[in-house]
Design a protein around this motif. Structure first.
Motif, PDB file in Angstrom:
ATOM      1  N   ASN A  73      83.388 -75.878  15.366  1.00  0.00           N
ATOM      2  CA  ASN A  73      84.423 -74.904  15.017  1.00  0.00           C
ATOM      3  C   ASN A  73      84.367 -73.686  15.933  1.00  0.00           C
ATOM      4  O   ASN A  73      84.482 -72.539  15.477  1.00  0.00           O
ATOM      5  N   ALA A  74      84.211 -73.956  17.235  1.00  0.00           N
ATOM      6  CA  ALA A  74      84.020 -72.861  18.182  1.00  0.00           C
ATOM      7  C   ALA A  74      84.710 -73.155  19.511  1.00  0.00           C
ATOM      8  O   ALA A  74      84.928 -74.317  19.874  1.00  0.00           O
ATOM      9  N   VAL A  75      85.036 -72.072  20.205  1.00  0.00           N
ATOM     10  CA  VAL A  75      85.627 -72.139  21.541  1.00  0.00           C
ATOM     11  C   VAL A  75      84.829 -71.210  22.434  1.00  0.00           C
ATOM     12  O   VAL A  75      84.319 -70.180  21.970  1.00  0.00           O
ATOM     13  N   TYR A  76      84.726 -71.572  23.698  1.00  0.00           N
ATOM     14  CA  TYR A  76      83.885 -70.819  24.626  1.00  0.00           C
ATOM     15  C   TYR A  76      84.678 -70.442  25.876  1.00  0.00           C
ATOM     16  O   TYR A  76      85.624 -71.130  26.259  1.00  0.00           O
ATOM     17  N   LEU A  77      84.245 -69.367  26.517  1.00  0.00           N
ATOM     18  CA  LEU A  77      84.800 -68.982  27.809  1.00  0.00           C
ATOM     19  C   LEU A  77      83.629 -68.676  28.733  1.00  0.00           C
ATOM     20  O   LEU A  77      82.952 -67.661  28.573  1.00  0.00           O
ATOM     21  N   GLN A  78      83.382 -69.582  29.666  1.00  0.00           N
ATOM     22  CA  GLN A  78      82.343 -69.381  30.661  1.00  0.00           C
ATOM     23  C   GLN A  78      82.939 -68.593  31.812  1.00  0.00           C
ATOM     24  O   GLN A  78      83.930 -69.016  32.416  1.00  0.00           O
ATOM     25  N   SER A  88      85.941 -68.837  10.821  1.00  0.00           N
ATOM     26  CA  SER A  88      85.505 -69.051   9.447  1.00  0.00           C
ATOM     27  C   SER A  88      86.720 -69.015   8.540  1.00  0.00           C
ATOM     28  O   SER A  88      87.690 -68.316   8.813  1.00  0.00           O
ATOM     29  N   GLY A  89      86.657 -69.825   7.488  1.00  0.00           N
ATOM     30  CA  GLY A  89      87.767 -69.880   6.555  1.00  0.00           C
ATOM     31  C   GLY A  89      88.832 -70.891   6.928  1.00  0.00           C
ATOM     32  O   GLY A  89      89.762 -71.134   6.154  1.00  0.00           O
ATOM     33  N   PHE A  90      88.737 -71.472   8.118  1.00  0.00           N
ATOM     34  CA  PHE A  90      89.668 -72.512   8.527  1.00  0.00           C
ATOM     35  C   PHE A  90      89.036 -73.304   9.664  1.00  0.00           C
ATOM     36  O   PHE A  90      88.065 -72.863  10.285  1.00  0.00           O
ATOM     37  N   THR A  91      89.609 -74.464   9.921  1.00  0.00           N
ATOM     38  CA  THR A  91      89.077 -75.303  10.996  1.00  0.00           C
ATOM     39  C   THR A  91      89.970 -75.166  12.221  1.00  0.00           C
ATOM     40  O   THR A  91      91.199 -75.176  12.133  1.00  0.00           O
ATOM     41  N   LEU A  92      89.330 -75.040  13.362  1.00  0.00           N
ATOM     42  CA  LEU A  92      90.055 -74.790  14.601  1.00  0.00           C
ATOM     43  C   LEU A  92      90.780 -75.998  15.150  1.00  0.00           C
ATOM     44  O   LEU A  92      91.592 -75.857  16.058  1.00  0.00           O
ATOM     45  N   ASP A  93      90.492 -77.178  14.629  1.00  0.00           N
ATOM     46  CA  ASP A  93      91.063 -78.367  15.267  1.00  0.00           C
ATOM     47  C   ASP A  93      92.575 -78.478  15.081  1.00  0.00           C
ATOM     48  O   ASP A  93      93.212 -79.307  15.731  1.00  0.00           O
ATOM     49  N   SER A  94      93.166 -77.647  14.240  1.00  0.00           N
ATOM     50  CA  SER A  94      94.622 -77.614  14.092  1.00  0.00           C
ATOM     51  C   SER A  94      95.279 -76.552  14.963  1.00  0.00           C
ATOM     52  O   SER A  94      96.498 -76.359  14.915  1.00  0.00           O
ATOM     53  N   TYR A  95      94.463 -75.872  15.758  1.00  0.00           N
ATOM     54  CA  TYR A  95      94.937 -74.702  16.499  1.00  0.00           C
ATOM     55  C   TYR A  95      94.639 -74.814  17.989  1.00  0.00           C
ATOM     56  O   TYR A  95      93.532 -75.196  18.387  1.00  0.00           O
ATOM     57  N   ALA A  96      95.628 -74.434  18.782  1.00  0.00           N
ATOM     58  CA  ALA A  96      95.354 -74.125  20.174  1.00  0.00           C
ATOM     59  C   ALA A  96      94.745 -72.725  20.211  1.00  0.00           C
ATOM     60  O   ALA A  96      95.071 -71.871  19.381  1.00  0.00           O
ATOM     61  N   ILE A  97      93.854 -72.502  21.157  1.00  0.00           N
ATOM     62  CA  ILE A  97      93.119 -71.244  21.229  1.00  0.00           C
ATOM     63  C   ILE A  97      93.371 -70.568  22.566  1.00  0.00           C
ATOM     64  O   ILE A  97      93.401 -71.225  23.610  1.00  0.00           O
ATOM     65  N   ARG A 144      94.586 -78.170  21.305  1.00  0.00           N
ATOM     66  CA  ARG A 144      93.811 -78.643  20.154  1.00  0.00           C
ATOM     67  C   ARG A 144      92.838 -79.742  20.562  1.00  0.00           C
ATOM     68  O   ARG A 144      91.710 -79.786  20.100  1.00  0.00           O
ATOM     69  N   SER A 145      93.297 -80.626  21.406  1.00  0.00           N
ATOM     70  CA  SER A 145      92.469 -81.761  21.822  1.00  0.00           C
ATOM     71  C   SER A 145      91.458 -81.381  22.895  1.00  0.00           C
ATOM     72  O   SER A 145      90.502 -82.127  23.126  1.00  0.00           O
ATOM     73  N   GLY A 146      91.684 -80.250  23.538  1.00  0.00           N
ATOM     74  CA  GLY A 146      90.839 -79.863  24.659  1.00  0.00           C
ATOM     75  C   GLY A 146      91.262 -80.467  25.974  1.00  0.00           C
ATOM     76  O   GLY A 146      90.694 -80.146  27.020  1.00  0.00           O
ATOM     77  N   VAL A 147      92.281 -81.316  25.955  1.00  0.00           N
ATOM     78  CA  VAL A 147      92.722 -81.997  27.169  1.00  0.00           C
ATOM     79  C   VAL A 147      93.434 -81.044  28.116  1.00  0.00           C
ATOM     80  O   VAL A 147      93.282 -81.114  29.335  1.00  0.00           O
ATOM     81  N   SER A 148      94.236 -80.141  27.550  1.00  0.00           N
ATOM     82  CA  SER A 148      95.028 -79.234  28.382  1.00  0.00           C
ATOM     83  C   SER A 148      94.438 -77.836  28.366  1.00  0.00           C
ATOM     84  O   SER A 148      94.086 -77.312  27.302  1.00  0.00           O
TER      85      SER A 148
END
Length: 126
Positions: free
Chosen positions: A77-82, A25-34, A53-57
């Protein structure tokens, strides 16, 4: 205010599964690696996985390869870990963290990430 919030932790039996979520929240994740990190009791924080950022790597620490899968949904705006086939040694507090990168195709499990969540506890026990 820029925040990351993890959710999805809990108590699970060995061999079970959990899916952790990281919402921004407060920013968009698409500029960030997570990255996902964990800290077991009495141990140092360690990198578990990261996604570009792209999800490719993606990257995984050796102990979770083949069992954990990281993914992201930039629209949500979310990332998951299964996490599958969980083991007692997977127990710990799991943190997500964001690192602003110009490249869309790299990621790092780097303790000096820009933003950190407060963590969610995962306990693997019978």
């Amino acid at each position: 205010q820029l925040t990351l919030v993890e959710s999805g932790g809990g108590l699970v039996q060995p061999g079970g599964s959990l899916t952790l979520s990281c919402a921004a929240s407060g920013f968009t994740l698409d500029s960030y690696a997570i990255g996902w990190f964990r800290q077991a009791p009495g141990k140092e924080r360690e990198g578990v996985s990261c996604i570009s950022r792209s999800g490719v790597s993606t990257k995984y620490t050796d102990s979770v390869k083949g069992r954990f899968t990281i993914s992201r949904d930039n629209a949500k705006n979310a990332v998951y870990l299964q996490m599958n086939s969980l083991k007692p040694e997977d127990t710990g507090v799991y943190y997500c963290a964001a690192l602003k990168l110009g490249s869309g195709n790299v990621c790092f499990m780097y303790l000096g990430m820009d933003y950190w969540g407060k963590g969610t506890l995962v306990t693997v026990s019978s």
